[in-house]
Design a protein around this motif. Structure first.
Motif, PDB file in Angstrom:
ATOM      1  N   ALA A   9       0.874  -1.280   0.062  1.00  0.00           N
ATOM      2  CA  ALA A   9      -0.061  -0.017  -0.076  1.00  0.00           C
ATOM      3  C   ALA A   9       0.821   1.180  -0.110  1.00  0.00           C
ATOM      4  O   ALA A   9       1.083   1.740   1.073  1.00  0.00           O
ATOM      5  CB  ALA A   9      -0.919  -0.018   1.321  1.00  0.00           C
ATOM      6  N   ARG A  10       1.400   1.445  -1.188  1.00  0.00           N
ATOM      7  CA  ARG A  10       2.458   2.470  -1.262  1.00  0.00           C
ATOM      8  C   ARG A  10       1.953   3.828  -1.207  1.00  0.00           C
ATOM      9  O   ARG A  10       0.588   4.110  -1.540  1.00  0.00           O
ATOM     10  CB  ARG A  10       3.024   2.496  -2.655  1.00  0.00           C
ATOM     11  N   ARG A  11       2.737   4.803  -0.519  1.00  0.00           N
ATOM     12  CA  ARG A  11       2.169   6.205  -0.225  1.00  0.00           C
ATOM     13  C   ARG A  11       2.575   6.844  -1.639  1.00  0.00           C
ATOM     14  O   ARG A  11       3.590   6.671  -2.275  1.00  0.00           O
ATOM     15  CB  ARG A  11       3.020   6.810   1.035  1.00  0.00           C
ATOM     16  N   PRO A  12       2.010   8.109  -1.898  1.00  0.00           N
ATOM     17  CA  PRO A  12       2.287   8.695  -3.294  1.00  0.00           C
ATOM     18  C   PRO A  12       3.280   9.606  -3.128  1.00  0.00           C
ATOM     19  O   PRO A  12       3.258  10.949  -3.364  1.00  0.00           O
ATOM     20  CB  PRO A  12       0.804   9.483  -3.479  1.00  0.00           C
ATOM     21  N   VAL A  13       4.339   9.158  -2.526  1.00  0.00           N
ATOM     22  CA  VAL A  13       5.664  10.078  -2.338  1.00  0.00           C
ATOM     23  C   VAL A  13       6.695   9.476  -3.193  1.00  0.00           C
ATOM     24  O   VAL A  13       6.968   8.346  -2.986  1.00  0.00           O
ATOM     25  CB  VAL A  13       5.849  10.268  -1.183  1.00  0.00           C
ATOM     26  N   THR A  27       9.559  16.437  -6.264  1.00  0.00           N
ATOM     27  CA  THR A  27       9.102  17.738  -6.421  1.00  0.00           C
ATOM     28  C   THR A  27       9.954  18.725  -5.588  1.00  0.00           C
ATOM     29  O   THR A  27       9.722  19.929  -5.952  1.00  0.00           O
ATOM     30  CB  THR A  27       7.666  17.593  -5.819  1.00  0.00           C
ATOM     31  N   GLY A  28      11.022  18.110  -4.907  1.00  0.00           N
ATOM     32  CA  GLY A  28      11.985  19.187  -4.251  1.00  0.00           C
ATOM     33  C   GLY A  28      11.581  19.340  -2.971  1.00  0.00           C
ATOM     34  O   GLY A  28      12.498  19.922  -2.001  1.00  0.00           O
ATOM     35  N   TYR A 330      -2.971  10.364  11.278  1.00  0.00           N
ATOM     36  CA  TYR A 330      -2.126  11.219  11.768  1.00  0.00           C
ATOM     37  C   TYR A 330      -0.733  11.044  11.052  1.00  0.00           C
ATOM     38  O   TYR A 330       0.095  12.145  10.872  1.00  0.00           O
ATOM     39  CB  TYR A 330      -1.843  10.902  13.371  1.00  0.00           C
ATOM     40  N   ILE A 331      -0.565   9.842  10.596  1.00  0.00           N
ATOM     41  CA  ILE A 331       0.682   9.642   9.940  1.00  0.00           C
ATOM     42  C   ILE A 331       0.607  10.384   8.499  1.00  0.00           C
ATOM     43  O   ILE A 331       1.590  10.910   7.856  1.00  0.00           O
ATOM     44  CB  ILE A 331       1.097   7.991   9.678  1.00  0.00           C
ATOM     45  N   ALA A 332      -0.463  10.126   8.020  1.00  0.00           N
ATOM     46  CA  ALA A 332      -0.769  10.971   6.647  1.00  0.00           C
ATOM     47  C   ALA A 332      -0.517  12.723   6.728  1.00  0.00           C
ATOM     48  O   ALA A 332       0.060  13.345   6.091  1.00  0.00           O
ATOM     49  CB  ALA A 332      -2.271  10.978   6.151  1.00  0.00           C
ATOM     50  N   GLN A 333      -1.092  12.958   7.828  1.00  0.00           N
ATOM     51  CA  GLN A 333      -0.858  14.518   8.191  1.00  0.00           C
ATOM     52  C   GLN A 333       0.330  14.839   8.776  1.00  0.00           C
ATOM     53  O   GLN A 333       0.969  15.892   8.117  1.00  0.00           O
ATOM     54  CB  GLN A 333      -1.659  14.794   9.621  1.00  0.00           C
ATOM     55  N   ALA A 334       1.203  14.346   9.076  1.00  0.00           N
ATOM     56  CA  ALA A 334       2.508  14.404   9.430  1.00  0.00           C
ATOM     57  C   ALA A 334       3.476  14.196   8.135  1.00  0.00           C
ATOM     58  O   ALA A 334       4.402  15.116   7.985  1.00  0.00           O
ATOM     59  CB  ALA A 334       3.126  13.272  10.324  1.00  0.00           C
ATOM     60  N   LEU A 340       7.971  11.944   8.361  1.00  0.00           N
ATOM     61  CA  LEU A 340       7.680  10.615   7.782  1.00  0.00           C
ATOM     62  C   LEU A 340       7.852   9.579   8.929  1.00  0.00           C
ATOM     63  O   LEU A 340       8.455   9.528   9.657  1.00  0.00           O
ATOM     64  CB  LEU A 340       8.740  10.056   6.623  1.00  0.00           C
ATOM     65  N   LEU A 341       6.742   8.933   8.988  1.00  0.00           N
ATOM     66  CA  LEU A 341       6.305   8.041  10.103  1.00  0.00           C
ATOM     67  C   LEU A 341       5.841   6.758   9.688  1.00  0.00           C
ATOM     68  O   LEU A 341       5.352   6.707   8.870  1.00  0.00           O
ATOM     69  CB  LEU A 341       5.344   8.561  11.372  1.00  0.00           C
ATOM     70  N   VAL A 342       5.799   5.802  10.675  1.00  0.00           N
ATOM     71  CA  VAL A 342       5.081   4.512  10.544  1.00  0.00           C
ATOM     72  C   VAL A 342       4.522   4.117  11.695  1.00  0.00           C
ATOM     73  O   VAL A 342       4.809   4.223  12.828  1.00  0.00           O
ATOM     74  CB  VAL A 342       6.264   3.534   9.882  1.00  0.00           C
ATOM     75  N   ALA A 343       3.465   3.164  11.576  1.00  0.00           N
ATOM     76  CA  ALA A 343       2.719   2.707  12.628  1.00  0.00           C
ATOM     77  C   ALA A 343       3.286   1.261  13.068  1.00  0.00           C
ATOM     78  O   ALA A 343       4.175   0.729  12.648  1.00  0.00           O
ATOM     79  CB  ALA A 343       1.306   2.440  11.991  1.00  0.00           C
ATOM     80  N   ALA A 344       2.667   1.066  14.398  1.00  0.00           N
ATOM     81  CA  ALA A 344       3.139  -0.159  14.798  1.00  0.00           C
ATOM     82  C   ALA A 344       1.695  -0.661  15.364  1.00  0.00           C
ATOM     83  O   ALA A 344       1.182  -0.468  16.574  1.00  0.00           O
ATOM     84  CB  ALA A 344       4.200   0.000  15.795  1.00  0.00           C
TER      85      ALA A 344
END
Length: 374
Positions: A9-13, A27-28, A330-334, A340-344
């Motif tokens: 489930a890749r993030r769009p970055v 994008t810099g 919250y991870i998306a907002q950060a 950049l964060l990850v859940a546990a």
């Protein structure tokens, strides 16, 4: 249409460059990377010593296979077991492979088949490691798994004691469950495991794929407990970003892994070993580990001050913020705010900065976290 299987489930970055704790997308935009590639980048992105090690080794030898002697593997194994009760090492390419080797060694050495593991554990996605993992979401859809694993609640002494019989080969655990919520083994449970393994002649496998190599403030996280593993598995931070895994064991296990019993085509290749030795030379010094603990204390203090309503868990630079609801938003907002964060698990934000993170970068991360959690 993508030519890739969509199993992530890749993030769009799209990250294209990194230095230390900072990564940059196409994008810099800059981000603070508090994932470290999921506890991998122990020395941060593009550390000069690792870059130099890769450059130098790439001009000499990349691969020979394990048909030939390797003094470099010998040196790395010696560095990993130095000052411990462990004596032997085997090299592979990942944490899952290291855990597969551990499972095979425990069964072959004891002649027994049952291995006790724990709910919320994570040991990998290969078939044996997946069978050992105590998370149903990892197992779903793959049919019958290996039926010789017994999975019980973590830190439950009574249920552990009830499972012990003459068929148990090993107990397998993480002393801090990284994927399962940053859950630490309790002192009472560690004492119980140590006593059971000693009195019943049961092997102890400790999975330090995520917690090892200075991540928790000591070389290995088990050093902070009453536990002494017969088998220890490593990966992630060992290569600082280059793929390598390792299984360490006591001298008593040596004869059970003779020629032909196990192997890896790429395991312990010269490039991986050169990088891992460089990581160890940097991390396994008292000055470096003292600095990790100092930064951990600083980080914990800042988090507790900024987020008094939240429980902060973990050790070293493997920390978690326990939230009352799911943390994905919250991870998306950060991420939008440049962190950049990850859940546990569903309710814990996991914090895994490089071990080289600065206090200024910690301050920046805490500011972002407080802005989205309060």
């Amino acid at each position: 249409m993508s030519a890739l299987f969509q199993n992530y489930a890749r993030r769009p970055v799209h990250l294209i460059q990194g230095k230390g704790t900072i990564v940059t997308d196409d994008t810099g935009k800059d981000y603070l990377d508090f994932t470290s590639g999921i506890a991998v980048l122990s020395l941060g992105h593009a550390h000069p010593a690792i870059v130099q090690a890769i450059q130098q080794q790439s001009e000499k030898l990349w691969h020979t296979s394990n048909l030939f002697e390797s003094p470099e593997q010998e040196q790395l194994a010696a560095s990993l077991v130095k000052g411990t009760h462990l004596a032997r090492g085997f090299f592979c390419n990942s944490g899952a492979e290291a855990n597969e080797a551990a499972i095979k060694l425990a069964r072959k050495h004891t002649g027994k088949h049952v291995i006790i593991t724990f709910e919320k554990s994570f040991h990998g996605r290969t078939f044996g490691a997946m069978s050992a993992t105590g998370q149903e979401k990892v197992r779903q859809g793959f049919g019958p798994l290996l039926d010789t694993f017994r999975t019980i609640p973590f830190n439950d002494v009574d249920q552990l004691e009830a499972l012990i019989d003459d068929g148990v080969a090993a107990i397998m655990l993480e002393v801090i469950q990284g994927e399962g919520g940053v859950n630490k083994v309790s002192p009472e449970f560690a004492q119980a495991i140590a006593a059971i393994c000693d009195s019943k002649d049961i092997l102890l496998i400790i999975d330090e794929v995520q917690t090892g190599i200075g991540r928790t403030g000591t070389r290995y996280a088990y050093e902070q407990t009453a536990l002494k593993p017969d088998i220890l598995t490593l990966a992630k931070g060992l290569g600082g970003g280059f793929p390598i895994g390792a299984m360490l064991g006591t001298s008593a296990l040596h004869d059970s892994f003779g020629p032909g019993t196990h192997g890896s085509t790429f395991g312990g290749n010269p490039l991986a070993v050169a990088v891992a030795q460089t990581v160890i030379n940097n991390v396994f010094t008292s000055e470096f580990l003292i600095a990790v603990n100092e930064k951990s204390t600083y980080f914990m203090g800042k988090l507790k001050t900024a987020l008094p309503a939240y429980e902060i868990v973990g050790s070293g630079l493997l920390l978690g913020i326990v939230c009352p609801d799911e943390v994905a938003p919250y991870i998306a907002q950060a991420e939008q705010a440049g962190l950049l964060l990850v859940a546990a698990g569903p309710n814990v934000i996991r914090l895994l900065p490089p071990l080289t993170v600065t206090t200024e970068e910690i301050d920046q991360a805490v500011n972002v976290l407080s802005s989205i959690l309060i």
